[in-house]
Scaffold this motif. Structure first.
Motif, PDB file in Angstrom:
ATOM      1  N   ARG A  22     -24.325 -23.758 -39.030  1.00  0.00           N
ATOM      2  CA  ARG A  22     -25.323 -23.343 -38.037  1.00  0.00           C
ATOM      3  C   ARG A  22     -26.475 -22.600 -38.697  1.00  0.00           C
ATOM      4  NH1 ARG A  22     -20.424 -22.737 -35.601  1.00  0.00           N
ATOM      5  NH2 ARG A  22     -20.252 -20.516 -36.044  1.00  0.00           N
ATOM      6  N   ARG A  23     -26.160 -21.761 -39.659  1.00  0.00           N
ATOM      7  CA  ARG A  23     -27.200 -21.002 -40.361  1.00  0.00           C
ATOM      8  C   ARG A  23     -28.107 -21.937 -41.169  1.00  0.00           C
ATOM      9  NH1 ARG A  23     -26.194 -15.348 -41.455  1.00  0.00           N
ATOM     10  NH2 ARG A  23     -27.935 -14.519 -42.626  1.00  0.00           N
ATOM     11  N   MET A  24     -27.520 -22.897 -41.869  1.00  0.00           N
ATOM     12  CA  MET A  24     -28.314 -23.819 -42.673  1.00  0.00           C
ATOM     13  C   MET A  24     -29.147 -24.740 -41.790  1.00  0.00           C
ATOM     14  SD  MET A  24     -27.815 -22.935 -45.789  1.00  0.00           S
ATOM     15  CE  MET A  24     -28.024 -24.191 -47.029  1.00  0.00           C
ATOM     16  N   ASN A  26     -30.650 -23.972 -39.200  1.00  0.00           N
ATOM     17  CA  ASN A  26     -31.834 -23.212 -38.785  1.00  0.00           C
ATOM     18  C   ASN A  26     -32.684 -22.743 -39.961  1.00  0.00           C
ATOM     19  OD1 ASN A  26     -31.336 -23.348 -35.979  1.00  0.00           O
ATOM     20  ND2 ASN A  26     -29.764 -21.792 -36.200  1.00  0.00           N
ATOM     21  N   ASP A  27     -32.285 -23.096 -41.167  1.00  0.00           N
ATOM     22  CA  ASP A  27     -33.018 -22.717 -42.376  1.00  0.00           C
ATOM     23  C   ASP A  27     -34.128 -23.739 -42.607  1.00  0.00           C
ATOM     24  OD1 ASP A  27     -33.922 -22.436 -45.001  1.00  0.00           O
ATOM     25  OD2 ASP A  27     -31.930 -22.015 -45.803  1.00  0.00           O
ATOM     26  N   PRO A  28     -35.400 -23.319 -42.544  1.00  0.00           N
ATOM     27  CA  PRO A  28     -36.483 -24.289 -42.698  1.00  0.00           C
ATOM     28  C   PRO A  28     -36.453 -25.021 -44.035  1.00  0.00           C
ATOM     29  CG  PRO A  28     -37.363 -22.048 -42.568  1.00  0.00           C
ATOM     30  CD  PRO A  28     -35.883 -21.969 -42.334  1.00  0.00           C
ATOM     31  N   CYS A  29     -35.958 -24.400 -45.075  1.00  0.00           N
ATOM     32  CA  CYS A  29     -35.859 -25.086 -46.368  1.00  0.00           C
ATOM     33  C   CYS A  29     -34.850 -26.223 -46.293  1.00  0.00           C
ATOM     34  CB  CYS A  29     -35.438 -24.112 -47.462  1.00  0.00           C
ATOM     35  SG  CYS A  29     -36.632 -22.818 -47.801  1.00  0.00           S
ATOM     36  N   TRP A  30     -33.867 -26.090 -45.448  1.00  0.00           N
ATOM     37  CA  TRP A  30     -32.791 -27.067 -45.341  1.00  0.00           C
ATOM     38  C   TRP A  30     -33.133 -28.147 -44.309  1.00  0.00           C
ATOM     39  CZ3 TRP A  30     -28.336 -27.536 -48.079  1.00  0.00           C
ATOM     40  CH2 TRP A  30     -27.309 -28.328 -47.556  1.00  0.00           C
ATOM     41  N   SER A  31     -33.811 -27.753 -43.232  1.00  0.00           N
ATOM     42  CA  SER A  31     -33.908 -28.650 -42.083  1.00  0.00           C
ATOM     43  C   SER A  31     -35.287 -29.244 -41.806  1.00  0.00           C
ATOM     44  CB  SER A  31     -33.433 -27.911 -40.841  1.00  0.00           C
ATOM     45  OG  SER A  31     -34.295 -26.816 -40.571  1.00  0.00           O
ATOM     46  N   GLN A  32     -36.329 -28.816 -42.501  1.00  0.00           N
ATOM     47  CA  GLN A  32     -37.665 -29.261 -42.120  1.00  0.00           C
ATOM     48  C   GLN A  32     -38.348 -30.091 -43.204  1.00  0.00           C
ATOM     49  OE1 GLN A  32     -39.906 -25.944 -40.638  1.00  0.00           O
ATOM     50  NE2 GLN A  32     -38.409 -25.511 -39.056  1.00  0.00           N
ATOM     51  N   GLY A  33     -37.635 -31.054 -43.712  1.00  0.00           N
ATOM     52  CA  GLY A  33     -38.248 -32.022 -44.602  1.00  0.00           C
ATOM     53  C   GLY A  33     -38.342 -31.650 -46.070  1.00  0.00           C
TER      54      GLY A  33
END
Length: 77
Positions: A22-24, A26-33
């Motif tokens: 869940r934390r990852m 929401n992590d922009p480095c992980w989830s936003q391309g």
């Protein structure tokens, strides 16, 4: 299945691995391309760089162990 894809599917778990997922998510480095982190070292470094609690590093290592056992991949721990 790559580790990052496997982790994305663990958000419903009610344990440390689920909390990490869940934390990852929401992590922009992980989830936003951004390029996906794939090796244990890359992910460890990412967590430390972003000052994540040590409990999250331990949860990551546990998640990697689970994934590695399923996928037959090596595990450094």
């Amino acid at each position: 299945m790559e580790f990052s894809d496997w982790l994305d599917r663990q958000t419903e778990k009610q344990n440390d691995v689920g909390a990490l997922a869940r934390r990852m998510k929401n992590d922009p480095c992980w989830s936003q391309g951004w390029p996906r982190l794939q090796t244990p070292l890359e992910i460890d470094e990412h967590l430390v760089f972003h000052a994540e609690p040590y409990a999250m590093v331990l949860a990551f290592r546990e998640a990697w162990k689970e994934w590695a056992a399923i996928e037959g991949e090596p595990c450094p721990w």
